[in-house]
Scaffold this motif. Structure first.
Motif, PDB file in Angstrom:
ATOM      1  N   LEU A 293      -0.196 -25.760  23.139  1.00 22.14           N
ATOM      2  CA  LEU A 293       0.862 -26.428  23.704  1.00 22.14           C
ATOM      3  C   LEU A 293       0.973 -26.383  25.325  1.00 22.14           C
ATOM      4  CD1 LEU A 293       3.414 -28.414  23.046  1.00 22.14           C
ATOM      5  CD2 LEU A 293       4.691 -26.096  22.883  1.00 22.14           C
ATOM      6  N   ARG A 294       0.553 -27.468  25.824  1.00 21.82           N
ATOM      7  CA  ARG A 294       0.444 -27.180  27.374  1.00 21.82           C
ATOM      8  C   ARG A 294       1.943 -27.293  28.188  1.00 21.82           C
ATOM      9  NH1 ARG A 294      -2.154 -31.246  29.469  1.00 21.82           N
ATOM     10  NH2 ARG A 294      -1.807 -32.734  27.687  1.00 21.82           N
ATOM     11  N   TYR A 295       2.018 -26.595  29.255  1.00 19.05           N
ATOM     12  CA  TYR A 295       3.401 -26.686  30.157  1.00 19.05           C
ATOM     13  C   TYR A 295       2.805 -26.711  31.643  1.00 19.05           C
ATOM     14  CZ  TYR A 295       7.725 -26.183  32.589  1.00 19.05           C
ATOM     15  OH  TYR A 295       8.506 -26.395  33.704  1.00 19.05           O
ATOM     16  N   GLU A 296       2.672 -27.873  32.357  1.00 16.24           N
ATOM     17  CA  GLU A 296       2.549 -28.151  33.634  1.00 16.24           C
ATOM     18  C   GLU A 296       0.887 -27.780  33.779  1.00 16.24           C
ATOM     19  OE1 GLU A 296       5.351 -26.370  36.042  1.00 16.24           O
ATOM     20  OE2 GLU A 296       6.800 -27.903  35.943  1.00 16.24           O
ATOM     21  N   LEU A 297       0.098 -28.012  32.654  1.00 15.59           N
ATOM     22  CA  LEU A 297      -1.323 -27.641  32.699  1.00 15.59           C
ATOM     23  C   LEU A 297      -2.004 -28.776  32.288  1.00 15.59           C
ATOM     24  CD1 LEU A 297      -3.075 -25.087  33.135  1.00 15.59           C
ATOM     25  CD2 LEU A 297      -2.734 -24.848  30.565  1.00 15.59           C
ATOM     26  N   SER A 298      -3.110 -29.318  33.275  1.00 14.92           N
ATOM     27  CA  SER A 298      -3.816 -30.363  32.697  1.00 14.92           C
ATOM     28  C   SER A 298      -4.853 -30.050  31.521  1.00 14.92           C
ATOM     29  CB  SER A 298      -4.719 -30.855  33.924  1.00 14.92           C
ATOM     30  OG  SER A 298      -5.820 -31.610  33.472  1.00 14.92           O
ATOM     31  N   HIS A 299      -5.196 -30.924  30.840  1.00 11.11           N
ATOM     32  CA  HIS A 299      -6.226 -30.349  29.591  1.00 11.11           C
ATOM     33  C   HIS A 299      -7.436 -30.114  30.251  1.00 11.11           C
ATOM     34  CE1 HIS A 299      -7.186 -34.929  30.185  1.00 11.11           C
ATOM     35  NE2 HIS A 299      -8.383 -34.450  29.917  1.00 11.11           N
ATOM     36  N   THR A 300      -7.710 -30.685  31.231  1.00 11.29           N
ATOM     37  CA  THR A 300      -9.033 -30.210  31.801  1.00 11.29           C
ATOM     38  C   THR A 300      -9.295 -28.385  32.596  1.00 11.29           C
ATOM     39  OG1 THR A 300      -8.551 -30.753  34.113  1.00 11.29           O
ATOM     40  CG2 THR A 300      -9.579 -32.319  32.954  1.00 11.29           C
ATOM     41  N   GLU A 301      -7.822 -27.999  32.488  1.00 13.17           N
ATOM     42  CA  GLU A 301      -7.681 -26.623  33.015  1.00 13.17           C
ATOM     43  C   GLU A 301      -7.485 -25.860  31.551  1.00 13.17           C
ATOM     44  OE1 GLU A 301      -5.011 -26.148  36.549  1.00 13.17           O
ATOM     45  OE2 GLU A 301      -4.117 -27.719  35.348  1.00 13.17           O
ATOM     46  N   LEU A 302      -7.715 -26.264  30.500  1.00 11.79           N
ATOM     47  CA  LEU A 302      -7.902 -25.381  29.272  1.00 11.79           C
ATOM     48  C   LEU A 302      -9.182 -24.756  29.115  1.00 11.79           C
ATOM     49  CD1 LEU A 302      -6.695 -27.985  26.725  1.00 11.79           C
ATOM     50  CD2 LEU A 302      -5.361 -25.688  27.615  1.00 11.79           C
ATOM     51  N   PRO A 303      -9.198 -23.386  28.770  1.00 12.30           N
ATOM     52  CA  PRO A 303     -10.698 -22.717  28.351  1.00 12.30           C
ATOM     53  C   PRO A 303     -11.532 -23.594  27.590  1.00 12.30           C
ATOM     54  CG  PRO A 303      -8.757 -21.272  27.821  1.00 12.30           C
ATOM     55  CD  PRO A 303      -8.317 -22.677  27.849  1.00 12.30           C
ATOM     56  N   PRO A 304     -12.888 -23.694  27.760  1.00 10.21           N
ATOM     57  CA  PRO A 304     -14.052 -24.419  26.968  1.00 10.21           C
ATOM     58  C   PRO A 304     -13.640 -24.516  25.446  1.00 10.21           C
ATOM     59  CG  PRO A 304     -14.942 -23.299  28.483  1.00 10.21           C
ATOM     60  CD  PRO A 304     -13.463 -22.594  28.541  1.00 10.21           C
ATOM     61  N   LEU A 305     -13.218 -23.507  24.793  1.00  6.20           N
ATOM     62  CA  LEU A 305     -13.190 -23.214  23.464  1.00  6.20           C
ATOM     63  C   LEU A 305     -11.962 -24.145  23.104  1.00  6.20           C
ATOM     64  CD1 LEU A 305     -14.453 -22.264  21.119  1.00  6.20           C
ATOM     65  CD2 LEU A 305     -12.906 -20.202  21.143  1.00  6.20           C
ATOM     66  N   LEU A 306     -11.093 -24.147  23.722  1.00  3.98           N
ATOM     67  CA  LEU A 306      -9.903 -25.235  23.628  1.00  3.98           C
ATOM     68  C   LEU A 306      -9.882 -26.501  24.035  1.00  3.98           C
ATOM     69  CD1 LEU A 306      -7.125 -22.797  24.305  1.00  3.98           C
ATOM     70  CD2 LEU A 306      -8.027 -23.070  22.200  1.00  3.98           C
ATOM     71  N   SER A 307     -10.884 -26.881  24.626  1.00  3.07           N
ATOM     72  CA  SER A 307     -10.978 -28.191  25.254  1.00  3.07           C
ATOM     73  C   SER A 307     -11.181 -29.368  24.512  1.00  3.07           C
ATOM     74  CB  SER A 307     -11.952 -28.475  26.461  1.00  3.07           C
ATOM     75  OG  SER A 307     -13.233 -27.981  25.946  1.00  3.07           O
ATOM     76  N   GLY A 308     -11.622 -28.971  23.235  1.00  4.69           N
ATOM     77  CA  GLY A 308     -11.971 -30.025  22.319  1.00  4.69           C
ATOM     78  C   GLY A 308     -10.858 -30.204  21.343  1.00  4.69           C
TER      79      GLY A 308
ATOM     80  N   PHE B  33      -6.811 -31.242  20.467  1.00  7.53           N
ATOM     81  CA  PHE B  33      -5.755 -32.191  20.956  1.00  7.53           C
ATOM     82  C   PHE B  33      -4.642 -31.062  21.432  1.00  7.53           C
ATOM     83  CE2 PHE B  33      -1.787 -34.361  20.383  1.00  7.53           C
ATOM     84  CZ  PHE B  33      -1.698 -35.199  21.447  1.00  7.53           C
ATOM     85  N   SER B  34      -4.255 -31.073  22.539  1.00 12.10           N
ATOM     86  CA  SER B  34      -3.253 -30.318  22.976  1.00 12.10           C
ATOM     87  C   SER B  34      -2.013 -31.033  23.672  1.00 12.10           C
ATOM     88  CB  SER B  34      -3.912 -29.096  24.136  1.00 12.10           C
ATOM     89  OG  SER B  34      -4.502 -30.027  25.075  1.00 12.10           O
ATOM     90  N   PRO B  35      -0.830 -31.231  22.831  1.00  9.69           N
ATOM     91  CA  PRO B  35       0.259 -31.783  23.545  1.00  9.69           C
ATOM     92  C   PRO B  35       0.751 -31.105  24.527  1.00  9.69           C
ATOM     93  CG  PRO B  35       0.690 -30.867  21.195  1.00  9.69           C
ATOM     94  CD  PRO B  35      -0.602 -30.644  21.481  1.00  9.69           C
ATOM     95  N   GLU B  36       1.564 -31.863  25.341  1.00  6.55           N
ATOM     96  CA  GLU B  36       2.130 -31.159  26.516  1.00  6.55           C
ATOM     97  C   GLU B  36       3.750 -31.217  26.606  1.00  6.55           C
ATOM     98  OE1 GLU B  36       2.137 -31.593  31.439  1.00  6.55           O
ATOM     99  OE2 GLU B  36       1.574 -33.369  30.152  1.00  6.55           O
ATOM    100  N   VAL B  37       4.268 -30.178  26.545  1.00  4.28           N
ATOM    101  CA  VAL B  37       5.826 -30.398  26.548  1.00  4.28           C
ATOM    102  C   VAL B  37       6.193 -30.311  27.975  1.00  4.28           C
ATOM    103  CG1 VAL B  37       5.872 -27.557  26.893  1.00  4.28           C
ATOM    104  CG2 VAL B  37       7.915 -28.672  25.871  1.00  4.28           C
ATOM    105  N   LYS B  38       7.154 -31.425  28.348  1.00  2.00           N
ATOM    106  CA  LYS B  38       7.846 -31.701  29.546  1.00  2.00           C
ATOM    107  C   LYS B  38       8.858 -30.675  29.606  1.00  2.00           C
ATOM    108  CE  LYS B  38       5.395 -35.415  29.899  1.00  2.00           C
ATOM    109  NZ  LYS B  38       3.970 -35.582  30.743  1.00  2.00           N
ATOM    110  N   SER B  39       9.496 -30.755  31.029  1.00  2.00           N
ATOM    111  CA  SER B  39      10.693 -29.852  31.351  1.00  2.00           C
ATOM    112  C   SER B  39      11.769 -30.442  30.353  1.00  2.00           C
ATOM    113  CB  SER B  39      10.991 -29.881  32.784  1.00  2.00           C
ATOM    114  OG  SER B  39      11.010 -31.115  33.112  1.00  2.00           O
ATOM    115  N   ASP B  40      11.894 -31.487  29.924  1.00  2.00           N
ATOM    116  CA  ASP B  40      13.135 -31.920  29.190  1.00  2.00           C
ATOM    117  C   ASP B  40      13.158 -31.314  27.695  1.00  2.00           C
ATOM    118  OD1 ASP B  40      11.142 -33.186  27.976  1.00  2.00           O
ATOM    119  OD2 ASP B  40      12.091 -35.245  28.258  1.00  2.00           O
ATOM    120  N   GLY B  41      11.719 -30.729  27.494  1.00  2.00           N
ATOM    121  CA  GLY B  41      11.781 -29.916  26.203  1.00  2.00           C
ATOM    122  C   GLY B  41      11.558 -30.690  24.839  1.00  2.00           C
TER     123      GLY B  41
END
Length: 179
Positions: free
Chosen positions: A126-141, A143-151
């Motif tokens: 679950l990403r917070y203020e993090l681009s999917h391209t910044e994920l470690p290689p093992l997690l890059s494949g 789907f990683s939803p993004e949580v916004k500041s509104d929660g």
């Protein structure tokens, strides 16, 4: 005839039917439905957001292991974390620019990935203020939803409960001009 139920129920029904009728019965084994249980991993810098995530999951019928609730005074940290990891159906790691580098978060991710590979849980970054391209290689494949500041976590909650995004299939149009 179709019979759905536990393995035990199916075996019981099979034992009561004559052998010649078994071929005409479709047996479907169904496992007992268990409420989802999330292990929530996070870095201390994201403590406030992790608390919001944990409370929102709990409010929506998802039993959540969150360190603040689960670890009591005098408890062994490792044992309590092992207990939470060992019983989770979903491993959710809250990843931010800070938490992604934390050794403790990395250790928990290692354990979560092993459980996922053993098909014991679903691993959800679950990403917070993090681009999917910044994920470690093992997690890059994954789907990683993004949580916004509104929660807002509606999609994550639906995914954990297995609610499909796919719309309901409508009726096919009827051909009015039949021969």
């Amino acid at each position: 005839l179709k019979v759905e139920g536990s393995k035990e129920l199916i075996e019981h029904i099979k034992s009561k039917l004559p052998p010649q009728e078994l071929a005409h019965v479709n047996f479907v084994e169904r496992r007992k439905i268990v409420a989802p249980k999330v292990f929530l991993s996070f870095g201390w810098e994201d403590h406030q957001l992790a608390e919001k995530v944990a409370k929102e999951l709990m409010k929506n019928g998802i039993d959540t292991w969150w360190a603040e609730w689960e670890i009591q005074s005098g408890d062994s940290l490792r044992q309590r974390i092992d207990d939470g990891l060992g019983t989770c159906s979903h491993f959710v790691v809250l990843l931010s620019k800070e938490s992604i580098e934390k050794p403790w978060v990395k250790q928990e991710m290692d354990a979560g990935l092993v459980r996922m590979l053993d098909e014991k849980c679903k691993f959800i970054p679950l990403r917070y203020e993090l681009s999917h391209t910044e994920l470690p290689p093992l997690l890059s494949g994954r789907f990683s939803p993004e949580v916004k500041s509104d929660g807002s976590l509606l999609q994550l909650i639906n995914d954990i409960h297995g609610v499909s995004r796919k719309p309901k299939l409508g009726n096919a149009p009827i051909d009015i001009e039949l021969p």
